[in-house]
Design a protein around this motif. Structure first.
Motif, PDB file in Angstrom:
ATOM      1  N   UNK A 100       0.875  -1.230  -0.095  1.00 50.58           N
ATOM      2  CA  UNK A 100      -0.068   0.024  -0.018  1.00 50.58           C
ATOM      3  C   UNK A 100       0.744   1.295   0.027  1.00 50.58           C
ATOM      4  N   UNK A 101       1.932   1.156   0.894  1.00 49.17           N
ATOM      5  CA  UNK A 101       2.778   2.308   0.651  1.00 49.17           C
ATOM      6  C   UNK A 101       3.471   2.691  -0.610  1.00 49.17           C
ATOM      7  N   UNK A 102       3.906   1.648  -1.370  1.00 48.52           N
ATOM      8  CA  UNK A 102       4.479   1.544  -2.564  1.00 48.52           C
ATOM      9  C   UNK A 102       3.414   2.041  -3.693  1.00 48.52           C
ATOM     10  N   UNK A 103       1.972   1.608  -3.424  1.00 44.71           N
ATOM     11  CA  UNK A 103       0.896   2.141  -4.261  1.00 44.71           C
ATOM     12  C   UNK A 103       0.617   3.934  -4.228  1.00 44.71           C
ATOM     13  N   UNK A 104       0.586   4.152  -3.089  1.00 38.64           N
ATOM     14  CA  UNK A 104       0.483   5.479  -2.552  1.00 38.64           C
ATOM     15  C   UNK A 104       1.538   6.354  -3.148  1.00 38.64           C
ATOM     16  N   UNK A 105       2.725   5.870  -3.152  1.00 40.25           N
ATOM     17  CA  UNK A 105       4.014   6.604  -3.728  1.00 40.25           C
ATOM     18  C   UNK A 105       3.932   6.625  -5.073  1.00 40.25           C
ATOM     19  N   UNK A 106       2.930   5.761  -5.851  1.00 38.32           N
ATOM     20  CA  UNK A 106       2.998   5.824  -7.182  1.00 38.32           C
ATOM     21  C   UNK A 106       1.708   6.493  -7.592  1.00 38.32           C
ATOM     22  N   UNK A 136      -4.893   5.765  -5.090  1.00 41.32           N
ATOM     23  CA  UNK A 136      -5.405   6.135  -3.862  1.00 41.32           C
ATOM     24  C   UNK A 136      -5.881   4.701  -3.363  1.00 41.32           C
ATOM     25  N   UNK A 137      -5.889   4.560  -2.135  1.00 42.68           N
ATOM     26  CA  UNK A 137      -6.306   3.183  -1.720  1.00 42.68           C
ATOM     27  C   UNK A 137      -7.154   3.175  -0.706  1.00 42.68           C
ATOM     28  N   UNK A 138      -7.645   4.569  -0.454  1.00 42.19           N
ATOM     29  CA  UNK A 138      -8.904   4.653   0.504  1.00 42.19           C
ATOM     30  C   UNK A 138      -9.950   5.013  -0.165  1.00 42.19           C
ATOM     31  N   UNK A 189      -6.547  -6.296   3.563  1.00 44.45           N
ATOM     32  CA  UNK A 189      -6.786  -6.052   2.185  1.00 44.45           C
ATOM     33  C   UNK A 189      -7.053  -4.342   1.999  1.00 44.45           C
ATOM     34  N   UNK A 190      -6.931  -3.962   0.755  1.00 47.18           N
ATOM     35  CA  UNK A 190      -7.089  -2.373   0.484  1.00 47.18           C
ATOM     36  C   UNK A 190      -7.550  -2.343  -1.102  1.00 47.18           C
ATOM     37  N   UNK A 191      -8.457  -1.734  -1.398  1.00 47.96           N
ATOM     38  CA  UNK A 191      -9.248  -1.564  -2.506  1.00 47.96           C
ATOM     39  C   UNK A 191      -8.589  -0.383  -3.174  1.00 47.96           C
ATOM     40  N   UNK A 192      -8.440  -0.287  -4.652  1.00 45.24           N
ATOM     41  CA  UNK A 192      -8.272   0.901  -5.357  1.00 45.24           C
ATOM     42  C   UNK A 192      -8.767   0.624  -6.684  1.00 45.24           C
ATOM     43  N   UNK A 193      -8.851   1.818  -7.540  1.00 44.10           N
ATOM     44  CA  UNK A 193      -9.663   1.696  -8.720  1.00 44.10           C
ATOM     45  C   UNK A 193      -8.501   2.066  -9.813  1.00 44.10           C
ATOM     46  N   UNK A 194      -8.871   1.547 -11.192  1.00 43.78           N
ATOM     47  CA  UNK A 194      -7.816   2.079 -12.303  1.00 43.78           C
ATOM     48  C   UNK A 194      -8.690   3.086 -12.772  1.00 43.78           C
ATOM     49  N   UNK A 195      -8.024   3.790 -13.844  1.00 48.25           N
ATOM     50  CA  UNK A 195      -8.698   5.165 -14.479  1.00 48.25           C
ATOM     51  C   UNK A 195     -10.059   4.830 -14.918  1.00 48.25           C
ATOM     52  N   UNK A 196     -10.606   3.635 -15.350  1.00 50.80           N
ATOM     53  CA  UNK A 196     -11.857   3.615 -15.788  1.00 50.80           C
ATOM     54  C   UNK A 196     -12.766   3.390 -14.704  1.00 50.80           C
ATOM     55  N   UNK A 197     -12.536   3.285 -13.164  1.00 53.15           N
ATOM     56  CA  UNK A 197     -13.296   3.101 -12.160  1.00 53.15           C
ATOM     57  C   UNK A 197     -13.494   1.727 -11.717  1.00 53.15           C
ATOM     58  N   UNK A 198     -12.893   0.734 -12.275  1.00 56.50           N
ATOM     59  CA  UNK A 198     -12.661  -0.621 -11.875  1.00 56.50           C
ATOM     60  C   UNK A 198     -12.333  -0.934 -10.808  1.00 56.50           C
TER      61      UNK A 198
END
Length: 129
Positions: free
Chosen positions: A78-84, A87-89, A113-122
């Motif tokens: 999650x830290x890595x995703x946020x740095x990239x 948005x995980x919340x 688990x943490x959820x996030x969305x792609x640019x299309x909202x998936x």
């Protein structure tokens, strides 16, 4: 001999902007992404599987998790995703109580688990393996 087999089966999902999806999955998530002859994306997974991402003009984001990423350390992931810039919340605490980074703790009832969305909202997820 069976005519129907699961050999080389794959899954797919739609997006509304194939260029944005290519950037997100290739750069933000670091996946091996290739454009195929039809202009769709092939996400190549390290396990050998693949996922087809196709553009659909009337795309509606999936209302469920379409892709899960099991990881050894969900906090570090999650830290890595946020740095990239991911948005995980994405859910309110009324829906899924989570910490400030969006991690829902399983507390023995399931994985962290943490959820996030792609640019299309998936919806996608990273989860403790």
């Amino acid at each position: 001999m069976a005519a129907f087999t699961a050999d080389n089966a794959f899954s797919g999902f739609s997006v509304d902007d194939i260029d944005a999806a290519e950037e997100f999955y290739g750069t933000a998530l670091g996946l091996d992404v290739e454009r195929n002859a039809m202009g769709f994306l092939d996400l190549r997974l390290p396990s050998g599987g693949s996922i087809l991402v196709y553009s659909k003009p009337n795309h509606t984001p999936a209302s469920f998790t379409i892709l899960n990423f099991p990881v050894a350390d969900v906090d570090a992931a999650v830290d890595e995703l946020i740095a990239r810039g991911v948005e995980t919340k994405i859910y309110s605490d009324e829906e899924f109580p989570s910490d400030d980074r969006g991690i829902v703790r399983g507390n023995g009832r399931g994985p962290d688990i943490a959820w996030f969305r792609d640019p299309a909202g998936n919806v996608l997820a990273v989860m403790q393996a």
